[in-house]
Enzyme design. Structure first.
Site, PDB file in Angstrom:
ATOM      1  N   LYS A   1     -44.748  25.786   3.921  1.00 55.80           N
ATOM      2  CA  LYS A   1     -46.064  25.311   3.466  1.00 55.80           C
ATOM      3  C   LYS A   1     -46.626  24.252   4.398  1.00 55.80           C
ATOM      4  O   LYS A   1     -47.678  24.361   4.942  1.00 55.80           O
ATOM      5  CB  LYS A   1     -46.071  24.759   2.005  1.00 55.80           C
ATOM      6  CG  LYS A   1     -47.353  23.991   1.792  1.00 55.80           C
ATOM      7  CD  LYS A   1     -47.273  23.459   0.445  1.00 55.80           C
ATOM      8  CE  LYS A   1     -47.033  21.994  -0.173  1.00 55.80           C
ATOM      9  NZ  LYS A   1     -47.787  21.188   0.771  1.00 55.80           N
ATOM     10  N   ASN A   2     -45.856  23.184   4.659  1.00 56.72           N
ATOM     11  CA  ASN A   2     -46.181  22.334   5.353  1.00 56.72           C
ATOM     12  C   ASN A   2     -46.439  22.585   6.905  1.00 56.72           C
ATOM     13  O   ASN A   2     -46.806  21.653   7.661  1.00 56.72           O
ATOM     14  CB  ASN A   2     -45.545  20.721   5.024  1.00 56.72           C
ATOM     15  CG  ASN A   2     -45.940  20.350   3.712  1.00 56.72           C
ATOM     16  OD1 ASN A   2     -46.716  20.632   3.120  1.00 56.72           O
ATOM     17  ND2 ASN A   2     -45.060  19.207   3.074  1.00 56.72           N
TER      18      ASN A   2
ATOM     19  N   CYS B   1     -51.746  15.767  -3.581  1.00 54.92           N
ATOM     20  CA  CYS B   1     -51.119  14.900  -4.862  1.00 54.92           C
ATOM     21  C   CYS B   1     -51.399  13.658  -4.912  1.00 54.92           C
ATOM     22  O   CYS B   1     -51.245  12.738  -3.894  1.00 54.92           O
ATOM     23  CB  CYS B   1     -49.488  15.581  -4.668  1.00 54.92           C
ATOM     24  SG  CYS B   1     -49.198  17.106  -4.839  1.00 54.92           S
TER      25      CYS B   1
ATOM     26  N   ARG C   1     -52.850   6.850   0.263  1.00 54.78           N
ATOM     27  CA  ARG C   1     -52.543   8.016   1.240  1.00 54.78           C
ATOM     28  C   ARG C   1     -53.847   7.664   2.308  1.00 54.78           C
ATOM     29  O   ARG C   1     -54.493   8.576   2.377  1.00 54.78           O
ATOM     30  CB  ARG C   1     -52.314   9.505   0.797  1.00 54.78           C
ATOM     31  CG  ARG C   1     -51.277   9.639  -0.099  1.00 54.78           C
ATOM     32  CD  ARG C   1     -51.257  11.164  -0.659  1.00 54.78           C
ATOM     33  NE  ARG C   1     -50.575  11.950   0.336  1.00 54.78           N
ATOM     34  CZ  ARG C   1     -50.290  13.226   0.095  1.00 54.78           C
ATOM     35  NH1 ARG C   1     -50.503  13.717  -1.360  1.00 54.78           N
ATOM     36  NH2 ARG C   1     -49.584  14.186   1.111  1.00 54.78           N
TER      37      ARG C   1
ATOM     38  N   ASP D   1     -40.245  14.608  -0.710  1.00 59.64           N
ATOM     39  CA  ASP D   1     -40.472  15.730  -1.588  1.00 59.64           C
ATOM     40  C   ASP D   1     -39.342  16.422  -2.292  1.00 59.64           C
ATOM     41  O   ASP D   1     -39.778  17.202  -3.217  1.00 59.64           O
ATOM     42  CB  ASP D   1     -40.935  17.081  -0.515  1.00 59.64           C
ATOM     43  CG  ASP D   1     -42.293  16.549   0.208  1.00 59.64           C
ATOM     44  OD1 ASP D   1     -42.821  15.623  -0.367  1.00 59.64           O
ATOM     45  OD2 ASP D   1     -42.860  17.227   1.219  1.00 59.64           O
TER      46      ASP D   1
ATOM     47  N   ARG E   1     -49.683  25.380  -6.046  1.00 57.49           N
ATOM     48  CA  ARG E   1     -49.934  25.173  -4.634  1.00 57.49           C
ATOM     49  C   ARG E   1     -49.103  25.388  -3.718  1.00 57.49           C
ATOM     50  O   ARG E   1     -49.112  25.299  -2.380  1.00 57.49           O
ATOM     51  CB  ARG E   1     -50.444  23.750  -4.686  1.00 57.49           C
ATOM     52  CG  ARG E   1     -51.834  23.423  -5.546  1.00 57.49           C
ATOM     53  CD  ARG E   1     -52.197  22.007  -5.332  1.00 57.49           C
ATOM     54  NE  ARG E   1     -51.881  21.434  -4.057  1.00 57.49           N
ATOM     55  CZ  ARG E   1     -51.557  20.275  -3.642  1.00 57.49           C
ATOM     56  NH1 ARG E   1     -51.351  19.397  -4.642  1.00 57.49           N
ATOM     57  NH2 ARG E   1     -51.704  19.890  -2.268  1.00 57.49           N
TER      58      ARG E   1
HETATM   59  N1  EPU Z   1     -49.734   6.738   6.174  1.00 53.97           N
HETATM   60  C1  EPU Z   1     -50.503   5.890   6.517  1.00 53.97           C
HETATM   61  N2  EPU Z   1     -51.645   6.043   7.253  1.00 53.97           N
HETATM   62  C2  EPU Z   1     -51.857   7.220   7.720  1.00 53.97           C
HETATM   63  C3  EPU Z   1     -51.065   8.411   7.431  1.00 53.97           C
HETATM   64  C4  EPU Z   1     -50.032   7.991   6.576  1.00 53.97           C
HETATM   65  O1  EPU Z   1     -50.339   4.346   6.242  1.00 53.97           O
HETATM   66  O2  EPU Z   1     -52.713   7.503   8.347  1.00 53.97           O
HETATM   67  C5  EPU Z   1     -48.631   6.355   5.280  1.00 53.97           C
HETATM   68  C6  EPU Z   1     -48.549   7.065   3.993  1.00 53.97           C
HETATM   69  O3  EPU Z   1     -49.500   6.295   2.806  1.00 53.97           O
HETATM   70  C7  EPU Z   1     -47.049   6.992   3.389  1.00 53.97           C
HETATM   71  C8  EPU Z   1     -46.405   7.386   4.910  1.00 53.97           C
HETATM   72  O4  EPU Z   1     -47.261   6.806   6.102  1.00 53.97           O
HETATM   73  O5  EPU Z   1     -46.610   6.150   2.807  1.00 53.97           O
HETATM   74  C9  EPU Z   1     -46.287   8.871   5.428  1.00 53.97           C
HETATM   75  O6  EPU Z   1     -47.299   9.793   5.202  1.00 53.97           O
HETATM   76  P1  EPU Z   1     -47.548  10.979   5.768  1.00 53.97           P
HETATM   77  O7  EPU Z   1     -48.837  11.004   6.683  1.00 53.97           O
HETATM   78  O8  EPU Z   1     -46.011  11.380   6.630  1.00 53.97           O
HETATM   79  O9  EPU Z   1     -47.556  12.008   4.802  1.00 53.97           O
HETATM   80  P2  EPU Z   1     -48.732  13.353   4.459  1.00 53.97           P
HETATM   81  O10 EPU Z   1     -49.224  13.698   5.997  1.00 53.97           O
HETATM   82  O11 EPU Z   1     -49.783  12.647   3.872  1.00 53.97           O
HETATM   83  C10 EPU Z   1     -47.362  15.388   4.612  1.00 53.97           C
HETATM   84  C11 EPU Z   1     -47.010  16.407   3.472  1.00 53.97           C
HETATM   85  C12 EPU Z   1     -46.337  15.768   1.999  1.00 53.97           C
HETATM   86  C13 EPU Z   1     -44.941  15.015   2.377  1.00 53.97           C
HETATM   87  C14 EPU Z   1     -45.302  13.761   3.453  1.00 53.97           C
HETATM   88  C15 EPU Z   1     -43.945  12.974   3.837  1.00 53.97           C
HETATM   89  C16 EPU Z   1     -48.415  17.948   4.381  1.00 53.97           C
HETATM   90  C17 EPU Z   1     -49.603  18.694   3.887  1.00 53.97           C
HETATM   91  N3  EPU Z   1     -48.095  16.922   3.355  1.00 53.97           N
HETATM   92  O12 EPU Z   1     -48.039  14.360   3.619  1.00 53.97           O
HETATM   93  O13 EPU Z   1     -45.992  16.746   1.309  1.00 53.97           O
HETATM   94  O14 EPU Z   1     -44.644  14.294   1.261  1.00 53.97           O
HETATM   95  O15 EPU Z   1     -45.759  14.479   4.763  1.00 53.97           O
HETATM   96  O16 EPU Z   1     -43.259  14.045   4.327  1.00 53.97           O
HETATM   97  O17 EPU Z   1     -47.770  18.209   5.037  1.00 53.97           O
HETATM   98  C18 EPU Z   1     -45.575  18.177  -0.641  1.00 53.97           C
HETATM   99  O18 EPU Z   1     -45.381  19.298   0.112  1.00 53.97           O
HETATM  100  O19 EPU Z   1     -45.504  17.939  -1.943  1.00 53.97           O
HETATM  101  C19 EPU Z   1     -46.279  16.745   0.013  1.00 53.97           C
HETATM  102  C20 EPU Z   1     -46.771  15.720  -0.703  1.00 53.97           C
END
Ligand code: EPU
Length: 425
Positions: free
Chosen positions: A22-23, A118, A123, A306, A398
């Site tokens: 998915k990701n 989610c 975030r 995850d 999802r």
């Molecule tokens: N963060 C910041 N600023 C940013 C971006 C992130 O402070 O600009 C912080 C977040 O608050 C968090 C950490 O950095 O504490 C990591 O966040 P990340 O950006 O890595 O997460 P994401 O891109 O929002 C993706 C996956 C999530 C998965 C996380 C971590 C997708 C669409 N989503 O989220 O997947 O948990 O990386 O591996 O790729 C899921 O599949 O159930 C899911 C939630």
């Protein structure tokens, strides 16, 4: 809204094949719009987030054909860089933020609503924005929309303050079409980062170092369509591994990359589960009693956030007290109340849950608070004594393809009912 009804107590047995990640695919589909071209993507999972992403691109003007797990994305005709009218679709998933990087890369302009996804903690997207600004974009957030414009997109040296999957992929998407060299330091290293980079390189990009914490990108003027097959989903694989371990099952999981599963394999082995790499997959044999373990979620190659919730379910029936520390998303313990309703012994102190194993979980009506919590609830239902009803499974749809059919093929007793179905009144 649909619900699952699960009759617990059946060990999973047999084989299951894992669908595409998915990701990864949620980064790859927007990447395909980076040029006026046509790309063929295989191993695309049939899940709600992917289907929504397809609908958004179609509304922007892309021509998309789907046959089984193959997707053809044709953007030879120009598409719109303005996604503002599709707030309902973008608001239902996190990955809609990848349209920012992809549209900025192609058109030097993008208007995209702030993403949904989610509800698992704070975030922000400040690191994405910092990256786009470093590449030369002006970024304004107003009325829920991110508006970006870059008369010129030029390579930059970007140091991420936090390791972010989303920011790493988004900056790559824009930087592949910038003038000059971009360096992303403190980049995320997840398998899906490498997969998106491999796809972009096949489209003609020049990205080196994906999978390490320093990614170097030399922008290119031209990109072209390509054929690509998405990697198998690490988190889905881990979910089935844990379901087998929890039910004392014996399953062979096919179409996996064992290397991606090392952190999970290590923890399950520590619990006493037998995990064997076989020629065409991973075999998991659950052996009870499970032993208590301590887990801390970390960016890859650490234990993935995850899989924190499914892992917690295993801990509820392990001998002794386990701890699980969530270091990525501070609100990812919302599901704990549901497990308590099933008799689990869990206390939370800040970001750490202490879980003392009980003999068994008892079936009741529980609800799904987010995608991975949903997977955890399903595993809890599989081991509970009696009939568990899991509501709000829209979250599960999802991200898991054919979950109920796959589990049924493995011997689980699970059915989907509509809330209006008299069977669940
Ligand atoms: N963060 C910041 N600023 C940013 C971006 C992130 O402070 O600009 C912080 C977040 O608050 C968090 C950490 O950095 O504490 C990591 O966040 P990340 O950006 O890595 O997460 P994401 O891109 O929002 C993706 C996956 C999530 C998965 C996380 C971590 C997708 C669409 N989503 O989220 O997947 O948990 O990386 O591996 O790729 C899921 O599949 O159930 C899911 C939630």
């Amino acid at each position: 809204m649909d619900a699952f009804i699960i009759e617990g107590g059946n060990p999973l047995q047999g084989e299951v094949a894992i669908s595409g990640a998915k990701n990864a695919v949620l980064g790859i589909i927007p990447a395909a719009v980076l040029c006026a071209c046509s790309s063929k993507i295989d191993n695309v999972p049939d899940i709600k987030d992917v289907n929504k992403m397809i609908v958004i691109l179609e509304k922007l003007g892309a021509e998309i054909y789907r046959e089984k797990d193959t997707l053809i994305i044709n953007t030879e005709k120009p598409i719109s860089y303005d996604v503002s009218d599709y707030e309902e679709e973008t608001g239902q998933m996190r990955a809609s933020y990848y349209l920012l990087g992809a549209l900025l890369g192609r058109y030097r302009k993008a208007i995209v609503p702030l993403p949904g996804g989610c509800n698992i903690g704070d975030r922000p997207i400040d690191q994405h924005i910092k990256g786009f600004q470093a590449l030369g974009a002006t970024v304004v957030i107003e009325h829920g929309q991110v508006k970006m414009e870059a008369p010129e997109l030029r390579g930059a040296h970007i140091f991420l303050d936090v390791v972010s999957v989303g920011a790493t992929i988004n900056i790559m998407l824009a930087a592949v079409r910038a003038d000059g060299k971009t360096i992303i330091e403190n980049a995320a290293k997840e398998p899906h980062i490498v997969d998106v980079a491999n796809f972009l390189n096949l489209m003609g990009a020049n990205i080196k170092g994906a999978g390490t914490d320093v990614i170097k990108i030399v922008g290119v003027e031209e990109m072209h369509g390509c054929e690509y097959s998405v990697i198998p989903d690490q988190i889905t694989t881990g979910t089935y591994m844990m379901a087998a371990a929890a039910t004392e099952g014996d399953i062979l999981i096919k179409n996996v990359i064992p290397k991606h599963m090392e952190a999970i394999t290590a923890k399950l082995s520590e619990m006493g589960v037998i995990v064997r790499e076989e020629d065409d997959g991973i075999r998991v044999i659950g052996k009870h009693p499970l032993k208590a373990v301590n887990v801390k979620t970390m960016p890859y190659p650490g234990f993935p956030t995850d899989l924190q919730q499914p892992m917690a379910v295993l801990m509820t029936i392990a001998q002794g007290t386990s701890t699980i520390t969530e270091s990525i998303f501070e609100s990812r313990f919302k599901y704990v109340d549901e497990l308590r309703r099933m008799g689990a012994n869990i206390s939370i102190n800040s970001r750490t849950a202490s879980i003392t194993g009980v003999k068994s979980l008892s079936a009741t009506k529980i609800r799904t608070t987010d995608l991975r919590a949903g997977a955890a609830m399903v595993i809890a239902g599989l081991i509970a004594d009696g009939e568990t009803k899991i509501t709000e499974i829209v979250h599960i749809d999802r991200g898991y393809e054919n979950l109920q059919e796959n589990l049924r093929n493995l011997g689980a007793v699970i059915r989907r009912v509509s809330e209006k179905d008299p069977a669940c009144l």
